[in-house]
Design an enzyme around this catalytic site. Structure first.
Site, PDB file in Angstrom:
ATOM      1  N   ASN A   1     -29.924  69.901 125.048  1.00  0.00           N
ATOM      2  CA  ASN A   1     -30.864  69.770 123.926  1.00  0.00           C
ATOM      3  C   ASN A   1     -30.533  68.469 123.173  1.00  0.00           C
ATOM      4  OD1 ASN A   1     -31.731  69.901 121.178  1.00  0.00           O
ATOM      5  ND2 ASN A   1     -32.162  72.069 121.425  1.00  0.00           N
TER       6      ASN A   1
ATOM      7  N   ASP B   1     -32.110  67.213 120.468  1.00  0.00           N
ATOM      8  CA  ASP B   1     -32.662  67.169 119.103  1.00  0.00           C
ATOM      9  C   ASP B   1     -31.845  66.288 118.167  1.00  0.00           C
ATOM     10  OD1 ASP B   1     -34.470  69.055 119.909  1.00  0.00           O
ATOM     11  OD2 ASP B   1     -33.635  70.699 118.717  1.00  0.00           O
ATOM     12  N   HIS B   2     -30.517  66.417 118.282  1.00  0.00           N
ATOM     13  CA  HIS B   2     -29.699  65.785 117.245  1.00  0.00           C
ATOM     14  C   HIS B   2     -29.453  64.297 117.477  1.00  0.00           C
ATOM     15  CE1 HIS B   2     -29.756  69.409 115.132  1.00  0.00           C
ATOM     16  NE2 HIS B   2     -29.242  70.086 116.136  1.00  0.00           N
TER      17      HIS B   2
ATOM     18  N   HIS C   1     -36.667  70.783 120.541  1.00  0.00           N
ATOM     19  CA  HIS C   1     -37.349  71.691 119.612  1.00  0.00           C
ATOM     20  C   HIS C   1     -38.240  70.834 118.713  1.00  0.00           C
ATOM     21  CE1 HIS C   1     -36.819  75.126 116.402  1.00  0.00           C
ATOM     22  NE2 HIS C   1     -38.086  74.831 116.635  1.00  0.00           N
TER      23      HIS C   1
ATOM     24  N   ARG D   1     -40.074  70.846 115.727  1.00  0.00           N
ATOM     25  CA  ARG D   1     -40.194  71.723 114.552  1.00  0.00           C
ATOM     26  C   ARG D   1     -41.454  71.381 113.775  1.00  0.00           C
ATOM     27  NH1 ARG D   1     -35.081  74.487 113.299  1.00  0.00           N
ATOM     28  NH2 ARG D   1     -36.217  75.189 111.469  1.00  0.00           N
TER      29      ARG D   1
ATOM     30  N   ARG E   1     -38.533  67.363 111.627  1.00  0.00           N
ATOM     31  CA  ARG E   1     -37.328  66.776 111.016  1.00  0.00           C
ATOM     32  C   ARG E   1     -36.504  65.963 112.015  1.00  0.00           C
ATOM     33  NH1 ARG E   1     -33.790  72.217 109.950  1.00  0.00           N
ATOM     34  NH2 ARG E   1     -35.692  72.803 108.860  1.00  0.00           N
ATOM     35  N   HIS E   2     -36.623  66.279 113.307  1.00  0.00           N
ATOM     36  CA  HIS E   2     -35.900  65.436 114.273  1.00  0.00           C
ATOM     37  C   HIS E   2     -36.825  64.953 115.400  1.00  0.00           C
ATOM     38  CE1 HIS E   2     -35.333  69.451 115.890  1.00  0.00           C
ATOM     39  NE2 HIS E   2     -34.295  69.751 115.135  1.00  0.00           N
TER      40      HIS E   2
ATOM     41  N   GLU F   1     -38.981  73.937 122.951  1.00  0.00           N
ATOM     42  CA  GLU F   1     -38.824  75.054 122.007  1.00  0.00           C
ATOM     43  C   GLU F   1     -39.823  74.857 120.885  1.00  0.00           C
ATOM     44  OE1 GLU F   1     -34.886  74.840 120.536  1.00  0.00           O
ATOM     45  OE2 GLU F   1     -33.971  75.322 122.450  1.00  0.00           O
TER      46      GLU F   1
ATOM     47  N   THR G   1     -30.874  75.614 111.042  1.00  0.00           N
ATOM     48  CA  THR G   1     -31.121  75.691 112.484  1.00  0.00           C
ATOM     49  C   THR G   1     -31.756  77.048 112.738  1.00  0.00           C
ATOM     50  OG1 THR G   1     -30.057  75.640 114.662  1.00  0.00           O
ATOM     51  CG2 THR G   1     -28.748  76.516 112.853  1.00  0.00           C
ATOM     52  N   THR G   2     -32.060  77.352 114.006  1.00  0.00           N
ATOM     53  CA  THR G   2     -32.727  78.621 114.305  1.00  0.00           C
ATOM     54  C   THR G   2     -31.735  79.757 114.073  1.00  0.00           C
ATOM     55  OG1 THR G   2     -33.827  77.350 116.018  1.00  0.00           O
ATOM     56  CG2 THR G   2     -34.212  79.718 116.014  1.00  0.00           C
TER      57      THR G   2
ATOM     58  N   GLU H   1     -34.112  84.143 126.365  1.00  0.00           N
ATOM     59  CA  GLU H   1     -32.887  83.399 126.089  1.00  0.00           C
ATOM     60  C   GLU H   1     -32.121  84.191 125.045  1.00  0.00           C
ATOM     61  OE1 GLU H   1     -33.291  79.218 125.218  1.00  0.00           O
ATOM     62  OE2 GLU H   1     -31.347  79.164 124.201  1.00  0.00           O
TER      63      GLU H   1
ATOM     64  N   HIS I   1     -27.156  78.648 121.825  1.00  0.00           N
ATOM     65  CA  HIS I   1     -26.986  78.464 120.383  1.00  0.00           C
ATOM     66  C   HIS I   1     -25.512  78.544 119.991  1.00  0.00           C
ATOM     67  CE1 HIS I   1     -27.701  78.296 116.112  1.00  0.00           C
ATOM     68  NE2 HIS I   1     -28.896  77.852 116.430  1.00  0.00           N
ATOM     69  N   GLY I   2     -25.045  77.442 119.427  1.00  0.00           N
ATOM     70  CA  GLY I   2     -23.671  77.407 118.920  1.00  0.00           C
ATOM     71  C   GLY I   2     -22.622  77.283 120.008  1.00  0.00           C
TER      72      GLY I   2
ATOM     73  N   HIS J   1     -26.126  70.901 119.792  1.00  0.00           N
ATOM     74  CA  HIS J   1     -25.384  70.292 118.689  1.00  0.00           C
ATOM     75  C   HIS J   1     -23.958  69.878 119.057  1.00  0.00           C
ATOM     76  CE1 HIS J   1     -23.149  70.283 114.829  1.00  0.00           C
ATOM     77  NE2 HIS J   1     -24.219  69.615 114.432  1.00  0.00           N
TER      78      HIS J   1
HETATM   79  N1  PXP Z   1     -31.527  77.586 122.290  1.00  0.00           N
HETATM   80  C1  PXP Z   1     -32.474  77.686 121.325  1.00  0.00           C
HETATM   81  C2  PXP Z   1     -33.633  78.589 121.568  1.00  0.00           C
HETATM   82  C3  PXP Z   1     -32.365  76.940 120.130  1.00  0.00           C
HETATM   83  O1  PXP Z   1     -33.319  77.061 119.180  1.00  0.00           O
HETATM   84  C4  PXP Z   1     -31.281  76.056 119.977  1.00  0.00           C
HETATM   85  C5  PXP Z   1     -31.189  75.209 118.745  1.00  0.00           C
HETATM   86  O2  PXP Z   1     -32.289  74.361 118.674  1.00  0.00           O
HETATM   87  C6  PXP Z   1     -30.348  75.963 121.013  1.00  0.00           C
HETATM   88  C7  PXP Z   1     -30.473  76.757 122.148  1.00  0.00           C
HETATM   89  C8  PXP Z   1     -29.192  75.021 120.966  1.00  0.00           C
HETATM   90  O3  PXP Z   1     -28.309  75.373 119.971  1.00  0.00           O
HETATM   91  P1  PXP Z   1     -27.135  74.373 119.603  1.00  0.00           P
HETATM   92  O4  PXP Z   1     -27.758  73.122 119.091  1.00  0.00           O
HETATM   93  O5  PXP Z   1     -26.352  75.115 118.582  1.00  0.00           O
HETATM   94  O6  PXP Z   1     -26.362  74.142 120.884  1.00  0.00           O
END
Ligand code: PXP
Length: 242
Positions: free
Chosen positions: A8, A10-11, A44, A46, A50-51, A71, A101-102, A152, A190-191, A213
């Site tokens: 991902n 995004d950041h 993602h 949004r 924002r990103h 996403e 975040t989500t 997921e 996530h995380g 992230h």
């Molecule tokens: N999966 C989904 C559905 C998410 O919304 C996100 C965060 O955008 C992630 C995975 C990735 O999470 P992280 O950025 O904490 O790795």
């Protein structure tokens, strides 16, 4: 079964948007992640932009060689973006403007009525639909009833509890088994970090991880190539050790 890593980016866009510059470019990061072995790229888009921006999604769809996973919130405007850009996968996620975040999974049980048409429209356009849900049997059953291909599992609770994570990991293991028994493909994310990804990668039912992230944070220090390779190493180690 092997496990796919979807990076991902995004950041990378977060850093760009912080100054309104043209750099760093999430497209360049995505291509570098693919060269380092990522099977897919996730973004993602949004509602507050924002990103990731609309142009990023369009260009990524053109240049990503592997799987492109978009996403998005389950709304009409986002559906229009998805139908116009046609990513391989769409992951429907809950979205609240004030969140960082989500924060939780999608309430598929409570929001079934609002999801039915969006899922159907995406599937009619040959886009695979994944729902981002907590490892909760009622949510998984409701996901199956909607006819989606994939769920997921939200690994946020596990990641936050890491170090004291037995209960959260057991919930993920149960959710993954139950989802597969319903015929759903199982992703997770996530995380996740190099330190905590192993236990999730060890769940045999999980065939895809979406990681952003922590991987991009590592990439700031060591570069995308090394960060993706380190994450792949941690995933492979967890998978072998199960
Ligand atoms: N999966 C989904 C559905 C998410 O919304 C996100 C965060 O955008 C992630 C995975 C990735 O999470 P992280 O950025 O904490 O790795």
């Amino acid at each position: 079964m092997s496990i796919a890593l979807h990076v991902n980016v995004d950041h990378v866009a977060t850093l760009r948007q912080a100054r309104g510059t043209a750099y760093p470019d999430p497209i360049e990061a995505a291509l570098a992640a693919e060269r380092a072995g990522a099977e897919g790229i996730t973004v993602h888009l949004r509602e507050d932009r924002r990103h990731i921006q609309d142009r990023d999604v369009r260009v990524l769809r053109e240049v990503v060689r592997g799987v492109m996973n978009l996403e998005m919130a389950a709304t009409e405007p986002m559906l229009r973006v998805a139908l116009a850009t046609r990513p391989h996968h769409v992951t429907l996620v809950p979205e609240r403007r004030e969140e960082r975040t989500t924060e939780g999974g999608l309430d598929v049980v409570g929001q079934r009525a609002g999801l039915v048409d969006i899922v159907k429209s995406l599937q009619s356009a040959q886009i695979k639909v994944s729902l981002f849900v907590a490892p909760d049997r009622a949510q998984l059953e409701a996901s199956r009833a909607l006819g989606v291909e994939q769920i997921e599992l939200h690994t946020g609770e596990y990641a936050e509890a890491f170090g004291h994570h037995a209960a959260a990991l057991a919930a993920l293991a149960d959710g993954a088994r139950f989802a597969l028994s319903l015929g759903l493909r199982v992703a997770a994310g996530h995380g996740l970090t190099v330190a905590n990804v192993g236990h999730v990668a060890a769940l045999a039912e999980v065939v895809e991880l979406n990681i952003g992230h922590a991987l991009i944070a590592d990439a700031v220090i060591v570069g995308i190539d090394a960060a993706v390779r380190a994450m792949r190493g941690a995933i492979a180690h967890g998978r072998r050790g199960r």
